[in-house]
Motif scaffolding. Structure first.
Motif, PDB file in Angstrom:
ATOM      1  N   VAL A 178      12.563 -14.700  -2.876  1.00  0.00           N
ATOM      2  CA  VAL A 178      12.883 -15.490  -1.477  1.00  0.00           C
ATOM      3  C   VAL A 178      12.641 -16.962  -1.374  1.00  0.00           C
ATOM      4  O   VAL A 178      10.782 -17.000  -2.180  1.00  0.00           O
ATOM      5  N   LEU A 179      13.424 -17.805  -1.587  1.00  0.00           N
ATOM      6  CA  LEU A 179      12.813 -18.566  -2.087  1.00  0.00           C
ATOM      7  C   LEU A 179      12.634 -19.978  -0.299  1.00  0.00           C
ATOM      8  O   LEU A 179      13.687 -19.757   0.272  1.00  0.00           O
ATOM      9  N   LYS A 180      11.987 -20.828  -0.179  1.00  0.00           N
ATOM     10  CA  LYS A 180      12.002 -21.654   0.927  1.00  0.00           C
ATOM     11  C   LYS A 180      12.006 -22.961   0.885  1.00  0.00           C
ATOM     12  O   LYS A 180      10.960 -23.634   0.207  1.00  0.00           O
ATOM     13  N   SER A 181      12.373 -23.570   1.635  1.00  0.00           N
ATOM     14  CA  SER A 181      12.554 -25.332   1.669  1.00  0.00           C
ATOM     15  C   SER A 181      11.389 -25.650   1.354  1.00  0.00           C
ATOM     16  O   SER A 181      10.879 -25.559   2.695  1.00  0.00           O
ATOM     17  N   LYS A 182      10.927 -26.478   0.560  1.00  0.00           N
ATOM     18  CA  LYS A 182      10.003 -27.091   0.485  1.00  0.00           C
ATOM     19  C   LYS A 182       8.870 -26.476   0.644  1.00  0.00           C
ATOM     20  O   LYS A 182       7.114 -27.020   1.408  1.00  0.00           O
ATOM     21  N   ASN A 183       8.424 -25.406   1.164  1.00  0.00           N
ATOM     22  CA  ASN A 183       8.166 -24.078   1.064  1.00  0.00           C
ATOM     23  C   ASN A 183       6.931 -24.521   2.729  1.00  0.00           C
ATOM     24  O   ASN A 183       5.400 -23.978   2.608  1.00  0.00           O
ATOM     25  N   ASN A 184       8.098 -24.827   3.469  1.00  0.00           N
ATOM     26  CA  ASN A 184       7.263 -25.213   5.008  1.00  0.00           C
ATOM     27  C   ASN A 184       8.010 -24.553   5.954  1.00  0.00           C
ATOM     28  O   ASN A 184       9.655 -24.193   5.767  1.00  0.00           O
TER      29      ASN A 184
ATOM     30  N   PRO B 186      12.945 -20.317  10.201  1.00  0.00           N
ATOM     31  CA  PRO B 186      14.161 -18.800   9.793  1.00  0.00           C
ATOM     32  C   PRO B 186      13.676 -18.017  11.401  1.00  0.00           C
ATOM     33  O   PRO B 186      13.077 -18.031  11.832  1.00  0.00           O
ATOM     34  N   ILE B 187      14.615 -17.611  11.135  1.00  0.00           N
ATOM     35  CA  ILE B 187      15.433 -16.580  12.462  1.00  0.00           C
ATOM     36  C   ILE B 187      15.029 -14.817  12.015  1.00  0.00           C
ATOM     37  O   ILE B 187      15.302 -14.764  10.931  1.00  0.00           O
ATOM     38  N   GLY B 188      13.810 -14.724  12.652  1.00  0.00           N
ATOM     39  CA  GLY B 188      13.594 -12.700  12.363  1.00  0.00           C
ATOM     40  C   GLY B 188      12.662 -13.098  10.876  1.00  0.00           C
ATOM     41  O   GLY B 188      11.635 -14.683  10.439  1.00  0.00           O
ATOM     42  N   ALA B 189      11.778 -11.987  10.630  1.00  0.00           N
ATOM     43  CA  ALA B 189      10.713 -11.913   9.605  1.00  0.00           C
ATOM     44  C   ALA B 189      11.725 -12.182   8.842  1.00  0.00           C
ATOM     45  O   ALA B 189      12.001 -12.275   7.795  1.00  0.00           O
ATOM     46  N   CYS B 190      10.411 -13.382   7.587  1.00  0.00           N
ATOM     47  CA  CYS B 190      10.408 -14.151   6.148  1.00  0.00           C
ATOM     48  C   CYS B 190       9.243 -13.844   5.508  1.00  0.00           C
ATOM     49  O   CYS B 190       7.699 -14.216   6.105  1.00  0.00           O
ATOM     50  N   ILE B 191       9.708 -13.111   4.195  1.00  0.00           N
ATOM     51  CA  ILE B 191       7.830 -12.994   3.685  1.00  0.00           C
ATOM     52  C   ILE B 191       7.692 -13.439   1.586  1.00  0.00           C
ATOM     53  O   ILE B 191       9.349 -13.290   1.420  1.00  0.00           O
ATOM     54  N   ILE B 192       6.763 -14.358   1.502  1.00  0.00           N
ATOM     55  CA  ILE B 192       7.576 -15.032   0.419  1.00  0.00           C
ATOM     56  C   ILE B 192       6.026 -14.215  -0.195  1.00  0.00           C
ATOM     57  O   ILE B 192       5.158 -15.209   0.005  1.00  0.00           O
ATOM     58  N   ASN B 193       5.829 -14.014  -1.946  1.00  0.00           N
ATOM     59  CA  ASN B 193       5.027 -13.536  -2.384  1.00  0.00           C
ATOM     60  C   ASN B 193       3.876 -12.964  -1.145  1.00  0.00           C
ATOM     61  O   ASN B 193       3.079 -12.799  -2.048  1.00  0.00           O
TER      62      ASN B 193
ATOM     63  N   HIS C 220       9.026   2.137   6.744  1.00  0.00           N
ATOM     64  CA  HIS C 220       8.386   2.565   5.667  1.00  0.00           C
ATOM     65  C   HIS C 220       6.997   1.655   5.669  1.00  0.00           C
ATOM     66  O   HIS C 220       6.813   0.772   4.595  1.00  0.00           O
ATOM     67  N   LYS C 221       5.746   2.267   5.671  1.00  0.00           N
ATOM     68  CA  LYS C 221       4.671   2.395   6.082  1.00  0.00           C
ATOM     69  C   LYS C 221       4.104   2.174   5.125  1.00  0.00           C
ATOM     70  O   LYS C 221       3.069   1.753   4.847  1.00  0.00           O
ATOM     71  N   ASP C 222       4.905   2.721   4.565  1.00  0.00           N
ATOM     72  CA  ASP C 222       3.938   3.558   2.702  1.00  0.00           C
ATOM     73  C   ASP C 222       4.730   2.714   1.637  1.00  0.00           C
ATOM     74  O   ASP C 222       4.038   3.066   1.268  1.00  0.00           O
ATOM     75  N   ILE C 223       5.129   2.006   2.136  1.00  0.00           N
ATOM     76  CA  ILE C 223       5.682   0.516   0.660  1.00  0.00           C
ATOM     77  C   ILE C 223       5.475  -0.758   1.204  1.00  0.00           C
ATOM     78  O   ILE C 223       5.315  -1.480   2.231  1.00  0.00           O
ATOM     79  N   GLU C 224       4.343  -1.436   0.258  1.00  0.00           N
ATOM     80  CA  GLU C 224       4.010  -2.945   0.276  1.00  0.00           C
ATOM     81  C   GLU C 224       4.928  -4.103  -0.566  1.00  0.00           C
ATOM     82  O   GLU C 224       5.606  -3.397  -1.722  1.00  0.00           O
ATOM     83  N   PHE C 225       5.470  -4.662   0.548  1.00  0.00           N
ATOM     84  CA  PHE C 225       6.610  -5.058   0.181  1.00  0.00           C
ATOM     85  C   PHE C 225       5.590  -6.916   0.001  1.00  0.00           C
ATOM     86  O   PHE C 225       5.037  -6.802   0.418  1.00  0.00           O
ATOM     87  N   GLN C 226       6.212  -7.687  -0.869  1.00  0.00           N
ATOM     88  CA  GLN C 226       6.310  -9.052  -1.443  1.00  0.00           C
ATOM     89  C   GLN C 226       7.463  -9.741  -0.983  1.00  0.00           C
ATOM     90  O   GLN C 226       6.810 -11.117  -0.591  1.00  0.00           O
ATOM     91  N   TYR C 227       8.841 -10.175  -0.260  1.00  0.00           N
ATOM     92  CA  TYR C 227       9.738 -10.557  -0.146  1.00  0.00           C
ATOM     93  C   TYR C 227      10.654 -10.218   0.729  1.00  0.00           C
ATOM     94  O   TYR C 227      10.783  -8.823   0.837  1.00  0.00           O
ATOM     95  N   ALA C 228      10.465 -11.030   1.645  1.00  0.00           N
ATOM     96  CA  ALA C 228      11.353 -10.342   2.961  1.00  0.00           C
ATOM     97  C   ALA C 228      12.809 -11.555   3.475  1.00  0.00           C
ATOM     98  O   ALA C 228      11.950 -13.072   2.944  1.00  0.00           O
ATOM     99  N   ALA C 229      13.735 -11.668   3.945  1.00  0.00           N
ATOM    100  CA  ALA C 229      14.872 -12.131   4.570  1.00  0.00           C
ATOM    101  C   ALA C 229      15.856 -11.633   5.759  1.00  0.00           C
ATOM    102  O   ALA C 229      15.755 -10.457   5.709  1.00  0.00           O
TER     103      ALA C 229
END
Length: 451
Positions: A83-89, A127-134, A323-332
């Motif tokens: 998942v990529l964020k505009s200008k990391n902001n 962004p609307i809703g959960a967003c996760i990067i790295n 899915h609480k037992d799963i480690e997540f790294q990215y989300a949109a």
């Protein structure tokens, strides 16, 4: 009596014949409906081993639906979906071409292809809703019953109705619940600002705000010709745009008088896993942070027994509702679900969307999905309507059928309309005549070379 029996037999034969005709008619309708969505591949190209681009054509009428499909081999260790964020902001927008260039410049990684992802909040651009990067949370707050696509630490995708919560454990074991991440609504609640909230907390530049207003208005005027058939857009309200930006600036200024702890991460952040940070110092006013630091803003309603001291080690935990037992790294996050367990059918109403144009309009669309065994990921865009080129957009129902046809067992819709864009090797494949064209967006999903 004999005549009566004959009449009964004739009546049974007539009913049986009618039922046969009715079944044949239903089969014919089903076959016709199925054939209208049996797509044929017009173009097929390998971009990189395990990454294939295909252009499909769907429909049997004069105007066809053109679908651009990126097929990603999730078992290829050299490919990473990010998942990529505009200008990391959190509040920035940019064209997809620029988002790719910016992110590639940070770690010298090549992004082979990308599509637009999340919807974003008008005027404030979050962004609307959960967003996760790295592993870092960009946006935490859920929205209605929207769906999300979450990728675990091994790149395995999950589509579901995710909710995200966050807590901080203090040195004495007491727990603080985080009210939000990277933005403050008012003077109460504890907020975590990581580097996606900016390198200065708080940072408000009124001249930059007025420039954003003018740039946004100019961009909409320029875009109106290229996206003239995009019925999802509303007239630009200059006054409302400016009012929202100034209101946002005033809210953020509250941070100047709120006590803040500048923390440095000991462990790499992640979702559904604990990670630690040490308190470097405590201050009010404006504070600066780097990419490995964050700010814990305490809020005026924090009880006196929940105190943070310099040198304390804090323990953070961001957790999903499922899915609480799963480690997540990215989300949109986006809406709605299109395919569930192999069954095509949009879930817009269940997720809280009722707009007729959004659901039934023949629009440019963007979607994402994966096969039953999570071996392949599909990134899909539907070309914008263009009568002279024999193209039309798709409804959500048609998009659901298309996602199933290309191979999806689970799939969801992403932001669409004029925002729909697919860039491969620096070119927007949805705009052959103007490959550099695209609107500014908030979040993208890219397929990158993994070092």
């Amino acid at each position: 009596m004999r005549k009566f029996n004959i009449l009964i037999i004739l009546l049974i034969l007539i009913i049986s014949y009618t039922n046969t005709l009715d079944c044949a008619s239903k089969k014919k309708r089903r076959a016709k409906s199925s054939s209208s969505f049996s797509g044929k591949v017009l173009f097929d190209s390998t971009i990189y081993p395990g990454l294939i681009y295909k252009n499909y054509q769907f429909g049997n009428r004069k105007l066809k639906i053109s679908a651009n499909v990126l097929e990603v081999d999730l078992n290829n260790p050299k490919l990473q979906v990010s998942v990529l964020k505009s200008k990391n902001n959190i509040s920035e927008l940019d064209k997809l071409h620029e988002i790719i260039r910016f992110n590639d410049s940070l770690d010298e990684t090549k992004t082979f292809a990308a599509i637009n992802a999340s919807f974003w909040k008008a005027f404030r651009n979050y962004p609307i809703g959960a967003c996760i990067i790295n592993g870092s949370v960009v946006e935490k707050t859920p929205y209605k019953e929207w769906s999300g696509i979450f990728f675990d630490k091994n790149g395995v995708p999950f589509i579901d109705n995710f909710k995200l919560s966050g807590t901080v454990k203090l040195y004495d074991g007491k727990i603080i619940t985080l009210s939000s991440v990277n933005r403050r609504r008012d003077s109460v609640g504890v907020v975590l600002y990581n580097h996606f909230g900016g390198d200065i907390i708080p940072h408000v530049n009124m001249n930059a705000i007025y420039k954003l207003v003018n740039d946004a208005y100019s961009e909409i005027l320029m875009d109106s010709a290229y996206f003239e058939n995009d019925s999802t857009e509303k007239d630009f309200d200059y006054v409302e745009f400016e009012r929202n930006l100034i209101e946002n600036a005033r809210t953020e200024q509250l941070e100047s008088s709120i006590q803040k702890a500048v923390i440095e991460f000991i462990d790499k952040p992640g979702i559904n896993c604990k990670f630690r940070a040490v308190v470097n110092y405590i201050d009010t006013g404006i504070v600066k942070i780097n990419t490995n630091q964050a700010v814990l803003s305490m809020g005026f309603d924090l009880p006196p027994d929940l105190i943070v001291y310099m040198g304390d080690t804090l323990e953070f935990m961001f957790e999903t509702n499922i899915h609480k037992d799963i480690e997540f790294q990215y989300a949109a996050t986006a809406t709605p679900r299109l395919v569930r367990k192999g069954k095509a059918g949009h879930e817009a109403y269940l997720e809280g969307s009722k707009g007729r144009r959004f659901i039934n309009g023949q629009l440019g669309r963007t979607a994402i999905g994966y096969d039953q065994f999570k071996n392949k990921l599909y990134l899909v865009t539907i070309d914008h309507g263009n009568r002279s080129a024999g193209k039309k957009g798709s409804t959500l129902s048609e998009l659901a059928q298309i996602m199933k046809q290309v191979g999806c067992y689970e799939a969801m819709n992403l932001d669409g309309g004029g925002s729909s864009v697919m860039v491969i090797d620096g070119k927007n494949v949805m705009s052959k005549n103007n490959p550099g064209a695209s609107r500014r967006i908030s979040v993208a999903i890219g397929v990158r070379y993994k070092k």
